[in-house]
Design a protein around this motif. Structure first.
Motif, short mmCIF file in Angstrom:
data_model
loop_
_atom_site.label_atom_id
_atom_site.label_comp_id
_atom_site.label_asym_id
_atom_site.label_seq_id
_atom_site.Cartn_x
_atom_site.Cartn_y
_atom_site.Cartn_z
N ILE A 111 0.69 -5.50 7.00
CA ILE A 111 -0.75 -5.55 6.73
C ILE A 111 -1.04 -6.47 5.55
CG2 ILE A 111 -2.70 -4.16 5.92
CD1 ILE A 111 -1.55 -1.83 7.53
N ASN A 112 -0.13 -6.51 4.58
CA ASN A 112 -0.30 -7.30 3.37
C ASN A 112 -0.79 -8.72 3.67
OD1 ASN A 112 2.13 -8.61 0.94
ND2 ASN A 112 -0.07 -8.66 0.90
N GLY A 139 -4.02 -2.59 -1.82
CA GLY A 139 -4.76 -2.09 -0.67
C GLY A 139 -6.25 -1.98 -0.90
N CYS A 150 -7.75 -5.48 -2.03
CA CYS A 150 -7.93 -6.46 -0.96
C CYS A 150 -9.05 -6.06 0.00
CB CYS A 150 -6.62 -6.63 -0.18
SG CYS A 150 -5.41 -7.70 -0.99
N ALA A 151 -9.22 -4.75 0.25
CA ALA A 151 -10.33 -4.31 1.09
C ALA A 151 -11.66 -4.74 0.48
CB ALA A 151 -10.27 -2.79 1.27
N THR A 180 -11.98 -8.69 0.43
CA THR A 180 -12.19 -9.23 1.78
C THR A 180 -13.67 -9.17 2.15
OG1 THR A 180 -9.97 -8.65 2.53
CG2 THR A 180 -11.64 -8.93 4.22
N THR A 209 -5.95 -10.14 -5.74
CA THR A 209 -5.64 -8.80 -5.22
C THR A 209 -4.53 -8.85 -4.18
OG1 THR A 209 -7.47 -9.00 -3.63
CG2 THR A 209 -7.92 -7.87 -5.70
N LEU A 210 -4.39 -9.98 -3.48
CA LEU A 210 -3.30 -10.11 -2.52
C LEU A 210 -1.96 -9.96 -3.22
CD1 LEU A 210 -2.91 -10.76 0.55
CD2 LEU A 210 -2.59 -13.15 -0.13
N TYR A 266 0.35 -6.48 -3.89
CA TYR A 266 1.44 -5.95 -3.06
C TYR A 266 2.82 -6.36 -3.56
CZ TYR A 266 -1.86 -4.46 0.59
OH TYR A 266 -2.87 -3.83 1.29
N SER A 301 3.63 -10.04 10.24
CA SER A 301 2.27 -10.36 9.79
C SER A 301 1.81 -11.73 10.28
CB SER A 301 2.20 -10.30 8.27
OG SER A 301 2.92 -11.35 7.66
N TYR A 327 -6.50 -2.87 5.22
CA TYR A 327 -6.08 -2.79 3.83
C TYR A 327 -6.25 -1.37 3.28
CZ TYR A 327 -5.32 -7.80 3.12
OH TYR A 327 -4.82 -9.08 3.16
N SER A 364 -3.48 0.70 4.57
CA SER A 364 -2.21 0.45 3.86
C SER A 364 -2.19 1.17 2.52
CB SER A 364 -2.01 -1.05 3.66
OG SER A 364 -2.81 -1.57 2.61
#
Length: 447
Positions: A249-250, A312, A315-316, A319, A346-347, A350, A379, A407, A410
């Motif tokens: 998911i990352n 997680g 990134c949500a 996004t 934020t990516l 992870y 991915s 995200y 995850s």
């Protein structure tokens, strides 16, 4: 599974004396980080221009797409194998194999396939070269996780990803932009070979740390069991399987973005292609810097918390901000620069997953890293596949919500990635300390 507390792990309480250790780079592996950076610069040289170059040589767009698809498959297989083979042979031999594969098939690609123009030689040589960089780079990542004290492992893997992404695509593309006008596209591909060989030799000749030359799997474990175990660990240890899904998911949305965001930014929002490329570069540049930041943050507040909240949940949020913020701002370049930078930052949340995964099964660190790398390879297919299925019926807004939902999912899954509790010497369940490759380092911010 209980983790045996190794008395020697008390050395982790000793403050690091060398400045490299203080900033999170294991001193014994320092040259390896430089080697990975130079190697990945060479590997990334072609990223921005190989596709149009091959089309200029008469290869159709569809065949170029197939060429890159085969390369992606072999790279994914090699990413999975890197951990299992490191368990079996030791990381140094895996890195040597990766360097050899990359060098040999790049020579075949340049000396035979490109000059003759035959598609099958291009497909075979370039496709097989895809085994090279994951064996080299991820073999070194396994080495890092095997020898770095747990308390500083998050920082160490942050430096690994700094070197990896600093080379591919960031500095690799910069080298290409300077070299192609001067020595041509074909000559630049030979330059890439020189950089890869230089990086490989830096790492393999200058790193003398002894553990990397030995197998990491427990004594007596057979080769077939080691290789099969790199798959079986996904269901044998459900936390490892969950971590692999989190890793998939990352970067799935990142690969998905490359399918539709260029059109969204240029045709819907009104940016020029040059502006979009600058925004994409800014996203990766921010990500490189925050790879280091979140490596350190993970060591301070806990790897699990960092992945769940900074990765997680972060990134949500970014996004959705990336979509709604740019729709509100239109072609406001400064606002778009801030928004893509926030997503890139934020990516990187992870990053501590690379420290967390091998610590979930310290006796099989290579197998755990294979599962992590398997998620990374998946991915590359998951993101574009989701875009292909949902972009038509749901549009860009719907796809962005799907990615944000993934995200958040995850982040929830990360809550289950609890480290096993250490067992003190003499306590029930304690056994004699295992060998160096399988020792569990117990000083952890998660405890």
């Amino acid at each position: 599974m209980a983790v045996v507390m190794d008395p020697s792990s008390s050395a982790e309480d000793t403050p690091p004396k060398h400045w490299l250790d203080r900033i999170g780079i294991p001193r014994a592996l320092a040259w390896g980080f430089l080697g990975v950076l130079v190697f990945m610069i060479g590997d990334g040289v072609e990223a921005g221009y190989l596709s149009p170059y091959l089309m200029d040589q008469g290869v159709s767009r569809e065949r170029v797409a197939l060429l890159f698809g085969v390369y992606g498959v072999t790279a994914s297989v090699a990413a999975w194998c890197s951990g299992a083979l490191s368990d079996l042979w030791g990381p140094r031999r895996v890195m040597l194999l990766g360097l050899g594969v990359w060098g040999v098939f790049q020579v075949v690609f340049l000396a035979f396939a490109v000059p003759t123009g035959g598609y099958w030689p291009l497909l075979v040589s370039y496709g097989l070269r895809g085994f090279g960089y994951p064996l080299f780079a991820y073999g070194f990542l396994v080495w890092v996780t095997a020898v770095t004290p747990r308390r500083r492992l998050g920082s160490a893997v942050g430096w690994f990803w700094f070197a990896f992404t600093g080379g591919l695509p960031t500095l690799g593309s910069l080298v290409a932009s300077l070299a192609v006008p001067r020595i041509g596209a074909y000559g630049t591909l030979w330059l890439a070979l020189g950089l890869v060989l230089a990086g490989g030799l830096i790492a393999l000749l200058l790193v003398r740390e002894p553990l990397g030359a030995r197998r990491l799997a427990p004594a007596g474990e057979r080769p077939v069991a080691t290789l099969l175990g790199s798959l079986a660990i996904v269901w044998r240890n459900p936390r490892i399987g969950t971590g692999a899904v989190v890793r998939a998911i990352n970067t799935a949305p990142q690969f998905g973005f490359l399918v539709f965001l260029p059109v969204f930014f240029t045709e819907t929002l009104g940016f020029t292609l040059s502006e979009w490329l600058q925004l994409l570069s800014a996203m990766f540049a921010t990500n490189i810097f925050f790879n280091l930041v979140f490596g350190v943050v993970g060591d301070r507040i806990g790897w699990q918390r960092t992945v769940a909240w900074c990765g997680g949940v972060g990134c949500a949020a970014t996004t959705l901000l990336l979509y709604y913020g740019t729709r509100w701002g239109g072609d406001d370049y400064a606002l778009a620069m801030v928004l893509v930078g926030l997503f890139g930052a934020t990516l990187a949340g992870y990053v501590p997953l690379s420290a967390l995964m091998p610590s979930l099964d310290p006796a099989h660190k290579g197998q755990a890293m294979s599962a992590l790398n398997l998620g990374a390879g998946a991915s590359a297919f998951l993101g574009p596949a989701l875009v292909g299925v949902f972009l038509g019926p749901l549009g860009v807004q719907g796809v962005m919500w799907i990615f944000a939902g993934l995200y958040l999912a995850s982040a929830v899954m990360t809550l289950f990635l609890r480290l096993p509790e250490p067992v003190a010497a003499g306590a029930p369940g304690y056994s004699s300390p295992p060998g160096p490759a399988s020792r569990a380092r117990n000083e952890s911010p998660e405890a």
